[in-house]
Write an enzyme that holds these catalytic residues in place. Structure first.
Site, short mmCIF file in Angstrom:
data_model
loop_
_atom_site.label_atom_id
_atom_site.label_comp_id
_atom_site.label_asym_id
_atom_site.label_seq_id
_atom_site.Cartn_x
_atom_site.Cartn_y
_atom_site.Cartn_z
N ASP A 479 39.69 22.85 17.57
CA ASP A 479 40.26 22.32 16.33
C ASP A 479 41.18 21.13 16.61
O ASP A 479 41.61 20.91 17.75
CB ASP A 479 41.05 23.44 15.64
CG ASP A 479 41.00 23.34 14.13
OD1 ASP A 479 40.78 22.22 13.62
OD2 ASP A 479 41.20 24.36 13.46
N ASP A 549 36.80 22.75 5.51
CA ASP A 549 37.54 23.99 5.23
C ASP A 549 37.20 24.52 3.84
O ASP A 549 37.61 25.62 3.47
CB ASP A 549 39.05 23.74 5.32
CG ASP A 549 39.56 23.90 6.74
OD1 ASP A 549 38.79 24.40 7.59
OD2 ASP A 549 40.72 23.53 7.02
C1 GLA Z 1 41.88 24.51 10.54
C2 GLA Z 1 40.42 24.89 10.59
C3 GLA Z 1 40.24 26.27 10.01
C4 GLA Z 1 41.07 27.26 10.79
C5 GLA Z 1 42.53 26.82 10.79
C6 GLA Z 1 43.36 27.68 11.71
O1 GLA Z 1 42.31 24.32 9.25
O2 GLA Z 1 39.65 23.96 9.91
O3 GLA Z 1 38.89 26.65 10.03
O4 GLA Z 1 40.59 27.35 12.10
O5 GLA Z 1 42.66 25.48 11.21
O6 GLA Z 1 44.68 27.29 11.74
#
Ligand code: GLA
Length: 744
Positions: A479, A549
């Site tokens: 990430d 997301d």
């Molecule tokens: C980001 C990612 C999510 C998740 C969060 C965790 O927003 O896109 O899928 O992994 O971080 O903090």
């Protein structure tokens, strides 16, 4: 595929069955452009296509001549300041302050296949017959800076890739202020421009506009390729559609700051520039130092947008993504993020995994919150050791228990970041990007580590490699949850601070390279707060990326439809999540959530224990379906049929290479009462084959399905027949078509 050099006319012609790319050495020694488009015949004197005219007010190169003006010729490596007033491809600031250079043709050679780009992701060949590369060397006689322009034409498809390498063969330093990877001067401007733009949770929406006089551009100066604009551009003729017409696609294999620009001048010619964003870039080249600019890929077709996308899909799936997972169907996963967020215990994770296993899920992914003091987003980033209060036997112990259940285990990391509240930051407060004596901005309470420094990358590598070695980890979600601000490295001298953004990305690539080499069996999925770094650079290391997301099925239609313009279905991370949805609070049917997620890597982002009995049966059927058809869904030939940006319905389909099987996804956003009859005209089928539709049991010829269309009319909107369920909003259907033989 062929690269022809005509010595008498100094013309280069790169051609295959689809395209021609023609250049020539201009009368002033510069490299000029003649043509890029559909394949044309080769001939000695293509140089006579060089267009010159007397243009009042122009500045001319040769004494006494009033035709050869750099403002009006098409060029490969234009500079600013000697008569061309358009944006340049290169700018070199010299010791005396001048920015003028004069890149003269020196030599060229042809290589079989395609050379690698040191430290950078790039397309490749597996066999030298797949492509040919022309390398043209130019040199500026005053600074002795050399430019090596590298053009690769692939044997198949309308693909031309381009990169540039600068080398300072002079005795003093110079400052490279702009090093665009691609410059294409098109002879007219009769195009529609399509870009993929949006923001967090709304990535890669298709935004069209008419190309018009002046400069239009997209780009990023956030340190990542960004949610806002993807490093991808389409120029299509206004009459071109998904199925026919002339289309150019431009894609930049890079994950940092970029600029893609079109400049239409007063005579309606269009200059396209693609490269690292010059506003946040400069690079000092000491004597004998080199700089490699990333690769840009152009695709041309006269067969419409779908053909352009299919060319990118094949190239990026087979000759950009690499390694064990490149050709493998992707495991069906369950991710605990939306199920628990930061609030979980090991036992709870195991209950989620157990239920998922019962349903047929293959991989359990533990998301954020497993390390250091990470119980919220305020602390812990940078401390990549398991929190044993939560996971008593560490990651090793949890991975073993997941494997005992019969599933693979995957883990989330955010390697480039640190929280102030972490042991790593307390030990190394100078490891973040920030300007001494200035305030530092946070994003999600976190700071960006200075990945331009090898010692920083080494330290993160060690922590990650230890976990991946000790525990049986089969998948990593990488990430990157904030953009870069105060971009400054305390280790670099003032004249090199302009290098930090690019050095940062090189550090990210270096870490990816080390980890993917050391753990070739691990499947990497890239992520940046959803799709904030969904670009071809990432695809080289991680064959799939979390697209957004936003997991709502209706939102996802637009996101995935837009993404498919450039990126293969096997790269699009997509999951089924709960209702009401956590981002838009919408309630959509379970089958529609799956029908959208099937056109991607597929997985679940919820706790299946919370679903009712009949929903679990449906989930089991979904997983069985995906297992049966994922090879086709992820690696088949993909067609967009109806755009969610243009109406209430969306449709897309995949067809197998042998055209014997196809899956059509049809989606209607809002229900319509007493609707018109609706149908979708399919693509890519064999006109002479008969297909059985497993949804309706009907048998139809391919030509009928492609011309009359597949009937999607809905008899239940209005009055509901006794034997039918009423349709609701957010309806969708999958149609599976299988070739059958019929007796005449
Ligand atoms: C980001 C990612 C999510 C998740 C969060 C965790 O927003 O896109 O899928 O992994 O971080 O903090």
């Amino acid at each position: 595929m062929e690269i022809v050099y005509h010595e008498r006319s100094n013309v280069f012609h790169l051609l295959n069955d689809t395209i021609s790319y023609v250049m020539m050495v201009l009368p002033n020694g510069h490299l000029g452009q003649i043509y890029f488009g559909k394949k044309i015949h080769d001939r000695e004197n293509l140089s006579d296509l060089l267009e010159l005219a007397v243009r009042p007010m122009a500045s001319y190169v040769f004494p006494g001549d009033r035709e050869f003006s750099l403002e009006h010729v098409k060029q490969e490596l234009p500079v600013f300041g000697t008569g061309d007033y358009r944006s340049p491809a290169v700018e070199i600031c010299q010791e005396n302050g001048s920015r003028i250079s004069d890149f003269q043709y020196c030599s060229h050679h042809v290589e079989k296949g395609k050379p690698t780009l040191s430290g950078l992701p790039a397309t490749y060949t597996e066999d030298a017959t797949e492509a040919s590369t022309l390398v043209v060397e130019l040199m500026d006689p005053v600074t002795k800076v050399k430019a090596e322009l590298c053009y690769t034409i692939f044997a198949e498809g309308g693909i031309l890739s381009k990169s540039v390498r600068f080398h300072n063969a002079g005795s003093g330093p110079v400052q490279l202020e702009r090093a665009m990877s691609l410059c294409l001067d098109l002879p007219d401007c009769d195009y529609e421009w399509l870009q993929l733009s949006g923001t967090w949770a709304r990535e890669r929406h298709i935004k069209p506009r008419k190309l018009t006089m002046g400069i239009q551009s997209i780009g990023s100066m956030r340190g990542n390729s960004s949610h806002e604009h993807n490093p991808f551009l389409v120029l299509k003729r206004p009459c071109a559609t998904e199925q026919q017409g002339e289309v150019f696609g431009f894609s930049f294999i890079y994950s940092g700051n970029f600029l893609i620009q079109a400049e239409v001048d007063a005579h309606d010619t269009t200059r396209i520039l693609v490269g690292i964003h010059p506003d946040t870039f400069s690079w000092r080249l000491e004597s004998e130092e080199s700089f490699q600019a990333p690769e840009a890929v152009m695709v041309y077709t006269d067969q419409g947008m779908n053909a352009m996308s299919q060319t990118f899909h094949r190239l990026y799936q087979k000759r950009l993504a690499r390694g064990y997972w490149r050709d493998q169907v992707r495991p069906i996963l369950i991710n605990n993020w939306e199920a628990t967020y930061f609030d979980f215990t090991e036992e709870q994770l195991l209950t989620i995994a157990q239920k998922a296993k019962e349903c047929g899920v293959e991989l359990f992914v533990l998301d954020d919150g497993w390390f250091g003091e990470r119980s919220s987003d305020h602390a812990g980033l940078g401390d990549w050791t398991a929190n044993t209060k939560r996971l008593p036997a560490g990651i090793k112990g949890l991975a073993e228990r997941i494997e005992q259940i019969g599933m693979k285990f995957g883990l989330w990391f955010e390697p480039e970041m640190v929280n102030e509240d972490s042991d790593l930051y307390r030990m190394h407060p100078d490891w973040i990007l920030s300007v001494p004596l200035r305030a530092k901005s946070h994003g999600r309470y976190q700071y960006v580590l200075d990945f331009s420094r090898k010692d920083v990358v080494d330290c993160i590598y060690k922590m990650m490699a230890k976990i991946l070695k000790d525990a049986k980890v089969s998948y990593v979600k990488w990430d990157m949850n904030r953009s870069i601000t105060e971009c400054f490295s305390v280790t670099l001298p003032p004249e090199r601070q302009g290098e930090v953004y690019h050095r940062y990305i090189l550090g990210v690539y270096d870490l990816y390279d080390r980890l993917t080499r050391e753990f070739p069996q691990i499947l990497f999925e890239s992520c940046a707060s959803g799709g904030g770094r969904f670009d071809p650079g990432m695809l080289y290391y991680a064959p799939q990326g979390w697209a957004s997301d936003d997991t709502d099925a209706v939102e996802r239609m637009k996101i995935q439809f837009g993404t498919s313009l450039c990126y293969p279905i096997s790269s699009i991370g997509s999951h089924v999540s709960v209702i009401p949805n956590h981002q838009v609070f919408r309630i959509t049917p379970l089958h529609t959530r799956a029908n959208v997620a099937y056109f991607g890597t597929f997985g679940y982002e919820l706790d299946l224990n919370k679903l009712a009995g009949e929903e679990i049966s449906e989930v089991k059927r979904q997983i069985a379906f995906m297992k049966e058809y994922r090879a086709l869904l992820q690696f088949g030939i993909f067609y967009r049929l109806k755009s969610p940006f243009e109406g209430n319905e969306m449709a897309w389909m995949v067809v197998s290479e042998d055209k014997r099987t196809a899956i059509v996804g049809w989606y209607r956003i809002l229900n319509v009462v007493n609707d018109r009859f609706t149908r979708v005209r399919l693509c890519g089928l064999d006109p002479g084959l008969c297909y059985q539709n497993t949804q309706t049991n009907s048998i139809r010829f391919g030509d009928e399905l492609m011309n009359f269309g597949l009937v999607t009319s809905d008899v239940t909107a209005g009055e509901v027949p006794a034997d039918k369920q009423p349709c609701v909003d957010f309806e969708s259907r999958l149609y599976i078509l299988k070739a059958v033989s019929i007796s005449k």
